[in-house]
Design an enzyme around this catalytic site. Structure first.
Site, short mmCIF file in Angstrom:
data_model
loop_
_atom_site.label_atom_id
_atom_site.label_comp_id
_atom_site.label_asym_id
_atom_site.label_seq_id
_atom_site.Cartn_x
_atom_site.Cartn_y
_atom_site.Cartn_z
N SER A 59 -22.18 16.45 15.09
CA SER A 59 -21.74 15.05 15.08
C SER A 59 -22.95 14.14 14.89
O SER A 59 -23.96 14.30 15.58
CB SER A 59 -21.04 14.68 16.39
OG SER A 59 -20.76 13.29 16.40
N THR A 64 -29.98 14.90 18.16
CA THR A 64 -30.55 15.88 17.23
C THR A 64 -29.94 15.72 15.84
O THR A 64 -30.65 15.76 14.84
CB THR A 64 -30.34 17.32 17.75
OG1 THR A 64 -30.88 17.40 19.08
CG2 THR A 64 -31.04 18.33 16.87
N CYS A 65 -28.64 15.50 15.77
CA CYS A 65 -27.97 15.32 14.48
C CYS A 65 -28.45 14.05 13.78
O CYS A 65 -28.66 14.03 12.57
CB CYS A 65 -26.46 15.27 14.66
SG CYS A 65 -25.76 16.76 15.43
N ASP A 66 -28.62 13.00 14.56
CA ASP A 66 -29.14 11.74 14.06
C ASP A 66 -30.53 11.97 13.45
O ASP A 66 -30.80 11.59 12.31
CB ASP A 66 -29.19 10.74 15.23
CG ASP A 66 -29.83 9.40 14.87
OD1 ASP A 66 -31.03 9.37 14.55
OD2 ASP A 66 -29.12 8.38 14.96
#
Length: 172
Positions: A59, A64-66
């Site tokens: 997501s 971390t995804c950002d």
């Protein structure tokens, strides 16, 4: 019955089950249907003839995804027109567009696996317990053959950005 893989990945130390096959270097990448918007779909053939870096994240609204998506957005500027970077998550297309606008991400194509999770299953990244896609990186050559793959063992860790970018550059 769909293949389930256990004992290979965790989320914050807890075991998770991945649905689908483990793809390997040399495999032909499976086709996919992902959503750009609620009504507009994209498939692998939409990026035909390009080198593709597919960055899979659970997501965009997590740290971390950002960071992963921002990093590949920055790297995209140096890779040129022959390369496309796709970020795949199960976030709704509205949420992806909102996040990209707020983050200033404009070099990465975001695609959503929210509708059927078929990408997650075909690429072996669907987390059975969470119905999210596990963090992974796939680099495909212009003929859609996998030249680099990284399945992360721990969902909250970062991928090896340098190796992924090196794999793309080796195809240029």
């Amino acid at each position: 019955m769909t293949q389930q893989r256990t004992g290979i990945a965790t989320f914050k130390g807890n075991p998770i089950t991945l649905v689908g096959p483990e793809l390997k270097v040399g495999d032909q990448a499976p086709d996919f249907k992902l959503n750009r918007t609620l009504l507009d779909e994209a498939s692998l053939s939409d990026f035909s003839g390009k080198i593709k870096l597919i960055s899979v994240v659970p997501s965009l609204d997590t740290g971390t995804c950002d960071a992963q998506t921002r990093r590949f957005n920055t790297e995209a500027a140096d890779l040129g027109e022959r390369v496309v970077i796709l970020t795949v998550s199960v976030d709704l297309p509205f949420a992806q567009a909102r996040w990209c606008g707020a983050a200033g991400v404009d070099q990465v194509v975001t695609l959503s696996d929210y509708k059927s999770r078929s990408f997650g299953e075909a690429y072996g990244v669907l987390i059975d317990e969470l119905q999210l896609d596990m963090r992974a990186i796939f680099v495909l050559d212009k003929n859609d053959r996998i030249s680099y793959v990284e399945y992360l063992q721990e969902m909250s860790e970062h991928p090896n950005y340098e190796q992924a970018i090196a794999a793309v550059k080796a195809l240029l």
